[in-house]
Design an enzyme around this catalytic site. Structure first.
Site, mmCIF file in Angstrom:
data_model
loop_
_atom_site.group_PDB
_atom_site.id
_atom_site.type_symbol
_atom_site.label_atom_id
_atom_site.label_comp_id
_atom_site.label_asym_id
_atom_site.label_seq_id
_atom_site.Cartn_x
_atom_site.Cartn_y
_atom_site.Cartn_z
ATOM 1 N N ASP A 22 -7.296 -52.605 6.278
ATOM 2 C CA ASP A 22 -8.640 -53.131 6.041
ATOM 3 C C ASP A 22 -8.993 -53.076 4.557
ATOM 4 O O ASP A 22 -10.040 -52.566 4.171
ATOM 5 C CB ASP A 22 -9.665 -52.383 6.897
ATOM 6 C CG ASP A 22 -10.952 -53.185 7.124
ATOM 7 O OD1 ASP A 22 -10.966 -54.380 6.754
ATOM 8 O OD2 ASP A 22 -11.926 -52.627 7.647
ATOM 9 N N LYS A 55 -18.461 -39.562 7.382
ATOM 10 C CA LYS A 55 -18.293 -40.753 8.210
ATOM 11 C C LYS A 55 -18.325 -40.316 9.656
ATOM 12 O O LYS A 55 -17.563 -39.455 10.070
ATOM 13 C CB LYS A 55 -16.953 -41.409 7.877
ATOM 14 C CG LYS A 55 -16.694 -42.645 8.676
ATOM 15 C CD LYS A 55 -15.571 -43.448 8.063
ATOM 16 C CE LYS A 55 -16.048 -44.232 6.872
ATOM 17 N NZ LYS A 55 -15.804 -45.656 6.950
ATOM 18 N N VAL A 80 -21.955 -44.017 7.686
ATOM 19 C CA VAL A 80 -21.607 -43.091 6.609
ATOM 20 C C VAL A 80 -22.891 -42.468 6.080
ATOM 21 O O VAL A 80 -23.840 -43.182 5.749
ATOM 22 C CB VAL A 80 -20.874 -43.809 5.467
ATOM 23 C CG1 VAL A 80 -20.391 -42.795 4.443
ATOM 24 C CG2 VAL A 80 -19.712 -44.604 6.001
ATOM 25 N N PHE A 118 -15.826 -48.371 10.679
ATOM 26 C CA PHE A 118 -15.588 -47.545 11.861
ATOM 27 C C PHE A 118 -16.802 -46.727 12.297
ATOM 28 O O PHE A 118 -16.745 -46.015 13.265
ATOM 29 C CB PHE A 118 -14.418 -46.605 11.595
ATOM 30 C CG PHE A 118 -13.155 -47.347 11.335
ATOM 31 C CD1 PHE A 118 -12.310 -47.677 12.379
ATOM 32 C CD2 PHE A 118 -12.822 -47.756 10.060
ATOM 33 C CE1 PHE A 118 -11.156 -48.384 12.150
ATOM 34 C CE2 PHE A 118 -11.663 -48.461 9.828
ATOM 35 C CZ PHE A 118 -10.832 -48.777 10.878
ATOM 36 N N GLY A 119 -17.865 -46.782 11.570
ATOM 37 C CA GLY A 119 -19.031 -46.013 11.977
ATOM 38 C C GLY A 119 -19.983 -45.824 10.808
ATOM 39 O O GLY A 119 -19.789 -46.391 9.741
ATOM 40 N N LEU A 139 -25.770 -44.053 4.178
ATOM 41 C CA LEU A 139 -25.293 -44.844 3.034
ATOM 42 C C LEU A 139 -24.924 -46.245 3.474
ATOM 43 O O LEU A 139 -24.961 -47.179 2.693
ATOM 44 C CB LEU A 139 -24.063 -44.178 2.416
ATOM 45 C CG LEU A 139 -24.298 -42.867 1.670
ATOM 46 C CD1 LEU A 139 -22.971 -42.250 1.283
ATOM 47 C CD2 LEU A 139 -25.154 -43.110 0.434
#
Ligand SMILES: *[C@@H]1O[C@H](CO)[C@@H](O)[C@H](O)[C@H]1NC(C)=O
Ligand SMILES: *[C@@H]1O[C@H](CO)[C@@H](O)[C@H](O)[C@H]1NC(C)=O
Ligand SMILES: *[C@@H]1O[C@H](CO)[C@@H](O)[C@H](O)[C@H]1NC(C)=O
Ligand SMILES: *[C@@H]1O[C@H](CO)[C@@H](O)[C@H](O)[C@H]1NC(C)=O
Ligand SMILES: *[C@@H]1O[C@H](CO)[C@@H](O)[C@H](O)[C@H]1NC(C)=O
Ligand SMILES: CC(=O)N[C@H]1CO[C@H](CO)[C@@H](O)[C@@H]1O
Length: 703
Positions: free
Chosen positions: A499, A403, A388, A385-386, A380
């Site tokens: 964030d 995630k 998805v 953080f990484g 996606l």
């Protein structure tokens, strides 16, 4: 390895020839000799007739030549290829490298400074190809420690308190790759001469003269090796800088500055390099360096190159490499074999500490199936953080978002996983619900409710999604505000989001705004040295104090929420790379329009004029309130909700008003001081930013 020679000729006194030829035996002659000697002594004390020569060069930096001769501080290291690296591309670090011995720049305190000359080759490799940060400086300073230097725009040299102080005795020639408005930088690719200050006395865009004296532009952050010559002629008081992509010294300088360095430089000084990174960062390398007092510094030719050099390998080296490669291949085979064995033996090792965690622990197999093996087709996007992935659980047919976070060490993960329990317990209509998690070695997978309508930024900035109506926008931001109140105040311990941004506001099938990624910033707190706090957040949403203190608070979340409010009203990113300079920073632009009484001009034209003036005005005002420079003056999220719901009137509306008298109103002061500081904080600014979307600058990204 290339041979790395180094020469150092210490001070030589040129004796007066008279002393040598006097060789008489008579008493008269002896007396005469004595008298002469005294006269010469007196003369040399007052007129300083002797000259000095000091020289060294580093034809690449190897261990033998640098061990006692180069002093490295903070981030600076010697890489094994014989290259001096001042900083890597970590944010907000400093690197210093100085020649270890002091250099005599004068005979004594009151005499004139000597001429000097230096040559060095450097390369700057930025983290993001178009955005460098922050540059480096050839430095002459009374100390080789520079303990008070700040990173970012201060290049590790000075700090806000000692800027311009005459007792700094600092000469720096900066190779600057960020346009800092605070110091009147001309662009984000310039060379400048700085005396005791970070504002340059004279600067020029980076360029060079070709052999037929044509001027050509040069990109400091191209990553290519660049040579620089800095020469000071003490008789004409001329300081000159030359650059070239090749090792032949151009005849014309690009920068020539008439200055008497005698009051700036002390009797003995240290020479070297200082560099720093900020929110944007580069690796800064020095490939070779020579320096000479009263003479021209050697131009060095056989310098190590940044790409691995293959020249001049001996037979034994070749044999060694062959041997190493064979053992490497064997090692790889062994590793693959054993990992396959482990995989077959025990597909998903569960450690005892994992069983104690509250939320549902998914078997890896289930997530693997659900996401069709983490296929790219199911990707996606890349969150802060990484990656998805979208997935569908086999049994229940529930849609999920997974995630996947890769973490450096299992230990850091273990500490973080204890937080998952907390995150799993956070439940609110305006938060994306965490359903469960899974760990596989150093990979952590977090399973969330799938949000059908994607993230808010897509609706604001991508044409294809159609236009969000004002009522929808207003409802979404009110929802996000409620989500933040819950995180900040309604949970047993305050959770700072760190964030908040449009990319983290997700929309469910009813177009409700829900905050994602909460609690995750803590991932960076574990297993890290507390003294080097990483700033987690996204360029454009970072509160100014955060870049100084690195300490996230509720009010830094409020600041980011303010940026989000303005973004939603204006349909523009907090930093718009393609905008005109005065429109670059959204908050400043809205302030300016506010002062001019033209605030309705900022409203997103995609709305086609269909909105409630009252509501839009309210959101703009709350957005500006939240974006206050000083954290204490920002409202709390609970107050924000009350303003947005119209339960409470906004405070001191009149101070917002266009104050014609300019008489020190709190907001006026803020207005005038704010712009430069903020531009500087974002530090990116340059006109080189085209094509780089701010979302790709997510500072928490990928490592
Ligand atoms: C530093 O320079 C000196 C003088 O040229 C040289 O002899 C020496 O090898 C260098 N120091 C070290 C530790 O290599
Ligand atoms: C970059 O340099 C910093 C400071 O020396 C160090 O802590 C960090 O580990 C380095 N990072 C990498 C990726 O080498
Ligand atoms: C300049 O620095 C010196 C020494 O650090 C300090 O005593 C002096 O107060 C400073 N001057 C100013 C104007 O800040
Ligand atoms: C230039 O350098 C001198 C020191 O020689 C300093 O006093 C002065 O403020 C500098 N000027 C500018 C414009 O930076
Ligand atoms: C770096 O140098 C190479 C070869 O000299 C050149 O082709 C390339 O364009 C340079 N890169 C940049 C970004 O200037
Ligand atoms: C504006 C928009 O795209 N809304 C969609 C959100 O998701 C629901 C359910 O999938 C759709 O029906 C909406 O059209």
């Amino acid at each position: 390895m290339l041979p790395c020679d180094l020469q150092f000729q210490s001070i030589t006194l040129t004796h007066h020839p008279l002393i040598l030829c006097l060789n008489f035996k008579s008493v008269m002659a002896k007396t005469l000799l004595l008298l002469l000697f005294i006269m010469i002594l007196l003369a040399s004390n007052s007129i300083q007739t002797y000259s000095q020569q000091e020289e060294f060069f580093f034809d690449g930096f190897n261990e033998a030549s640098t061990t006692n001769n180069i002093t490295l501080n903070l981030g600076a290291v010697i890489e094994n290829k014989g290259i001096l690296r001042l900083t890597n591309d970590t944010e907000r670090i400093i690197g210093h490298a100085f020649y270890s011995n002091p250099i005599h720049f004068k005979n004594n305190k009151n005499s004139k400074v000597f001429s000097f000359s230096t040559f060095f080759a450097f390369a700057i490799i930025p983290q993001y190809p178009k955005l460098g940060g922050h540059g480096f400086a050839f430095t002459i300073s009374p100390s080789k420690k520079l303990t008070n230097g700040y990173p970012s725009q201060y290049l590790g040299l000075l700090n806000p308190k000692d800027l311009g102080n005459f007792s700094n005795h600092l000469l720096a020639v900066e190779f600057d790759t960020v346009q800092d408005f605070e110091f009147n930088d001309i662009n984000d690719n310039h060379v400048g001469i700085n005396l005791n200050n970070m504002a340059s006395n004279k600067s020029v865009k980076a360029c060079f003269f070709t052999t037929n004296n044509q001027i050509q532009d040069l990109n400091l952050k191209s990553g290519n090796g660049t040579q620089a010559w800095i020469d000071y002629d003490s008789s004409s008081n001329q300081l000159e800088v030359r650059l070239s992509p090749t090792s032949s010294k151009p005849s014309s300088p690009i920068l020539s500055y008439q200055v008497n360095l005698t009051p700036i430089l002390e009797e003995t000084m240290y020479v070297g390099f200082s560099s720093s990174t900020g929110l944007l960062s580069s690796s800064h390398y020095i490939l070779g360096w020579s320096f000479k007092i009263n003479g021209e510094a050697k131009t060095l030719k056989n310098l190590p190159s940044l790409s691995s050099h293959t020249n001049k390998r001996t037979q034994t080296q070749k044999a060694l490499i062959l041997g190493l490669s064979i053992s490497f291949v064997i090692l790889i085979v062994l590793i693959i074999g054993s990992s396959l064995y482990i995989k077959m033996k025990n597909n998903d090792v569960i450690e005892p500490w994992e069983l104690e965690v509250g939320p549902h622990r998914f078997p890896y197999k289930e997530l693997h199936q659900a996401t069709k093996g983490f296929k790219d087709k199911n990707l996606l996007g890349f969150g802060g953080f990484g990656q998805v992935y979208k997935g569908v659980l086999q049994n229940t047919k529930t849609e999920i978002a997974v995630k996947r976070i890769s973490h450096g060490s299992t230990q850091g993960l273990q500490e973080f996983i204890s937080e998952i329990e907390t995150i799993g317990k956070l439940r609110h209509r305006n938060l994306v619900q965490l359903l469960g998690w899974c760990r596989k070695r150093n990979d952590l997978m977090l399973v969330y409710d799938f949000m059908k309508n994607g993230s808010l930024d897509k609706y604001l900035f991508e044409e294809t999604r159609g236009v969000l109506k004002w009522e929808e926008r207003f409802r979404i931001i009110k929802g996000v505000a409620l989500g933040l109140v819950y995180l900040h105040e309604e949970w047993e311990q305050a959770v700072i989001h760190r964030d908040v941004k449009a990319g983290n506001v997700l929309l469910d099938c009813e177009m409700n705004g829900r905050l994602g990624d909460f609690g995750l910033a803590k991932l960076y707190d574990h297993g890290e040295n507390p003294s080097t706090t990483r700033v987690v957040g996204t360029l454009g949403y970072l509160a100014p104090e955060l870049t100084r203190t690195g300490k996230p608070t509720r009010s830094s979340d409020v600041f980011a929420f303010g940026a989000l409010l303005l973004e939603v009203v204006c349909g523009r990113r907090p930093i718009e790379a393609k905008a005109l300079p005065e429109e670059l920073v959204l908050v400043d632009w809205v302030w300016d329009k506010w002062r001019l009484g033209e605030v309705m001009e900022v409203v997103d034209c995609k709305l086609g004029g269909v909105y409630s003036d009252k509501e839009v005005l309210l959101v703009v005002m709350v957005g500006l309130l939240c974006s206050h420079e000083s954290p204490e003056r920002r409202p709390t999220m609970r107050q924000v909700v009350r303003y947005l719901e119209g339960e409470v009137a906004l405070p001191e509306i009149d101070v917002f008003g266009v104050k014609k008298d300019g008489g020190g109103g709190q907001f006026d002061e803020f207005l005038y001081s704010k712009s430069y500081e903020r531009m500087n904080t974002w530090s990116s600014a340059g006109d080189d930013m085209e094509g780089v979307s701010t979302s790709s600058l997510s500072l928490s990204g990928g490592r």
